[in-house]
Design an enzyme around this catalytic site. Structure first.
Site, PDB file in Angstrom:
ATOM      1  N   ARG A 261     -14.770 -39.121  39.348  1.00 28.76           N
ATOM      2  CA  ARG A 261     -13.822 -38.378  40.189  1.00 28.76           C
ATOM      3  C   ARG A 261     -14.524 -37.553  41.260  1.00 28.76           C
ATOM      4  O   ARG A 261     -14.110 -37.537  42.415  1.00 28.76           O
ATOM      5  CB  ARG A 261     -12.953 -37.460  39.328  1.00 28.76           C
ATOM      6  CG  ARG A 261     -11.945 -36.648  40.126  1.00 28.76           C
ATOM      7  CD  ARG A 261     -11.175 -35.702  39.244  1.00 28.76           C
ATOM      8  NE  ARG A 261     -10.242 -36.401  38.377  1.00 28.76           N
ATOM      9  CZ  ARG A 261      -8.986 -36.701  38.713  1.00 28.76           C
ATOM     10  NH1 ARG A 261      -8.521 -36.373  39.906  1.00 28.76           N
ATOM     11  NH2 ARG A 261      -8.206 -37.328  37.869  1.00 28.76           N
TER      12      ARG A 261
ATOM     13  N   TYR B 254     -16.267 -46.939  30.323  1.00 29.88           N
ATOM     14  CA  TYR B 254     -16.671 -47.813  31.428  1.00 29.88           C
ATOM     15  C   TYR B 254     -17.766 -47.134  32.249  1.00 29.88           C
ATOM     16  O   TYR B 254     -17.858 -45.903  32.272  1.00 29.88           O
ATOM     17  CB  TYR B 254     -15.484 -48.166  32.321  1.00 29.88           C
ATOM     18  CG  TYR B 254     -14.624 -47.006  32.748  1.00 29.88           C
ATOM     19  CD1 TYR B 254     -14.972 -46.188  33.820  1.00 29.88           C
ATOM     20  CD2 TYR B 254     -13.427 -46.718  32.066  1.00 29.88           C
ATOM     21  CE1 TYR B 254     -14.170 -45.131  34.209  1.00 29.88           C
ATOM     22  CE2 TYR B 254     -12.622 -45.659  32.450  1.00 29.88           C
ATOM     23  CZ  TYR B 254     -12.996 -44.867  33.517  1.00 29.88           C
ATOM     24  OH  TYR B 254     -12.208 -43.810  33.896  1.00 29.88           O
TER      25      TYR B 254
ATOM     26  N   ASP C  20       0.916 -36.657  41.193  1.00 27.67           N
ATOM     27  CA  ASP C  20       1.414 -36.036  39.969  1.00 27.67           C
ATOM     28  C   ASP C  20       2.494 -34.998  40.231  1.00 27.67           C
ATOM     29  O   ASP C  20       3.285 -34.689  39.329  1.00 27.67           O
ATOM     30  CB  ASP C  20       0.261 -35.375  39.218  1.00 27.67           C
ATOM     31  CG  ASP C  20      -0.609 -36.375  38.478  1.00 27.67           C
ATOM     32  OD1 ASP C  20      -0.204 -37.553  38.388  1.00 27.67           O
ATOM     33  OD2 ASP C  20      -1.679 -35.981  37.980  1.00 27.67           O
TER      34      ASP C  20
ATOM     35  N   GLU D 291      -5.886 -25.845  50.045  1.00 22.39           N
ATOM     36  CA  GLU D 291      -6.380 -25.968  48.675  1.00 22.39           C
ATOM     37  C   GLU D 291      -6.630 -24.579  48.080  1.00 22.39           C
ATOM     38  O   GLU D 291      -7.253 -23.725  48.714  1.00 22.39           O
ATOM     39  CB  GLU D 291      -7.662 -26.794  48.634  1.00 22.39           C
ATOM     40  CG  GLU D 291      -8.373 -26.824  47.295  1.00 22.39           C
ATOM     41  CD  GLU D 291      -7.504 -27.299  46.145  1.00 22.39           C
ATOM     42  OE1 GLU D 291      -7.546 -26.660  45.067  1.00 22.39           O
ATOM     43  OE2 GLU D 291      -6.771 -28.298  46.302  1.00 22.39           O
TER      44      GLU D 291
ATOM     45  N   ALA E 190      -4.702 -37.064  45.690  1.00 20.84           N
ATOM     46  CA  ALA E 190      -3.448 -37.323  46.402  1.00 20.84           C
ATOM     47  C   ALA E 190      -3.429 -36.641  47.761  1.00 20.84           C
ATOM     48  O   ALA E 190      -3.064 -37.242  48.776  1.00 20.84           O
ATOM     49  CB  ALA E 190      -2.261 -36.856  45.559  1.00 20.84           C
TER      50      ALA E 190
END
Length: 391
Positions: free
Chosen positions: A105, A217, A293, A31, A12
């Site tokens: 990810r 997947y 989120d 961060e 995000a």
């Protein structure tokens, strides 16, 4: 010139920084961590997300690390019987103008970080924990370095992209905590060639059962297979990467279909995390805004957590570009995004009930899925996949 602070360099935050940079807003991206290590997690990027990343100029690297399944095959976990399918691949691309991709990810974070570092008007600060923000007289983020030093950064706009346990959510007057919903997810990756032959194709597999479900997947350009198994559990696990005992997940599926049992047995290492929910309530206040989120955790039963965060980033930039004032733009952003977020959250919750239904509801579910074509199953979510920033 308007400048921004974005708190959190997950998916995000990274996409938000890129979207703000694209409209000429200098951004400081903060961060807490100093590294990104979520190697074992996979993400699904439906067209409502992939078109935004492609519009940001990331199409080529996304194609290198992503994978485009042809379809979703839905099966009963117990019998292995195929219930129905969802059309992906060319149908999804032609219908919605962008691909449905699956990606690891860490691969997505890496390409986004590379893009962020290439932007001269984005400053990336790592190893800083945000202790709080103030709105008056000017928005200010208070940071604590790893050495314990206190820093303050003033900006015209502060965006909280700091995840489900957001520190910035309280600054919007929302001090609620996300709730554990009685499910724990197991995740693992295996070499694709290690999977049973019937499950190693160019598709996403979804196995439904009354105690939970399994999805798998290909990721990492098709080299690996991502496996996520969701089980009912009374108590949550600690953190986002608690180790899981392979014997436990295999015992939970001792009566599952033989191909699924063989697939789960191929994973020597598992990581667990608890599924949390928090109905969307506030997404902006003054010059503060939330994305992803931090604003609206989404249960994974619709595969829209990352996609909705990417939508937020694009929508926020669009309102800021069109608005006359920051506060006015953020107010319009929240008014537009809250109904969308709530609808997606609600659809994900309902899917959880459908996935884990018991008889006789499960038989009705199977009958409905069996009567619908894969294309009709996809079309049922046109409201979701067809979203674009102009909306």
């Amino acid at each position: 010139m308007t400048d921004a602070v974005v708190v959190g360099a997950g998916i995000a935050g990274l996409v938000t920084a890129l979207c703000l940079s694209r409209i000429g807003i200098p951004t400081t991206l903060v961060e807490r961590r100093t590294g990104f290590t979520e190697v074992g997690a996979g993400l699904q990027l439906s067209p409502n997300a992939s078109r935004i990343l492609i519009d940001l100029g990331l199409g080529a690297p996304l194609r290198r690390v992503g994978f485009e399944p042809e379809r979703v095959v839905v099966r009963r976990a117990g019998s292995g019987r195929e219930i129905g399918g969802v059309a992906l691949g060319p149908f999804m691309r032609e219908r919605f103008g962008a691909p449905y991709l699956v990606v690891q990810r860490i691969d997505l974070q890496t390409l986004l970080l590379d893009a962020v570092r290439a932007q001269p008007n984005i400053r990336l600060l790592v190893g800083r924990a945000v202790e709080g923000v103030t709105a008056e007289p000017k928005p200010t983020a208070r940071l604590r370095t790893a050495a314990g030093a206190l820093e303050e950064i003033d900006a015209d706009l502060i965006v909280g992209a700091d995840g489900v346990r957001s520190r910035l959510r309280a600054a919007l007057g929302d001090d609620r905590e996300p709730a554990f919903k009685g499910y724990v997810a197991w995740r693992a990756t295996i070499p694709r060639e290690a999977a049973p032959r019937e499950l190693a194709g160019n598709e996403t597999g979804l196995w439904l059962g009354p105690g939970g479900h399994v999805v798998h997947y290909p990721i990492a350009g098709g080299r690996l297979l991502n496996i996520v198994a969701v089980e009912r559990r009374r108590e949550p696990v600690e953190g986002w990467s608690a180790p899981g005992d392979p014997a436990v997940i295999q015992a939970l599926h001792a009566r599952s279909a033989e191909p699924l049992r063989r697939l789960l047995a191929q994973a020597p290492d598992w990581l667990l995390w608890s599924l949390l929910d928090l109905p969307a309530k506030a997404m902006s206040r003054g010059a503060l805004a939330l994305v992803g989120d931090a604003a609206h955790p989404v249960l994974p039963f619709l595969a829209q957590g990352a996609a909705l965060a990417i939508e937020d980033a694009a929508a926020l930039a669009g309102f800021l570009r069109a608005g006359e004032t920051v506060e006015g733009a953020l107010k319009a952003y929240a008014a537009a995004r809250l109904p969308r977020a709530r609808r997606v959250q609600g659809a994900a919750r309902r899917n959880g009930g459908i996935y884990h239904a018991r008889a006789p509801v499960a038989f009705a579910r199977d009958l409905v899925m069996g009567r619908r074509s894969p294309e009709a199953m996809t079309e049922a979510y046109a409201w979701l996949y067809g979203w674009g920033p102009a909306a």
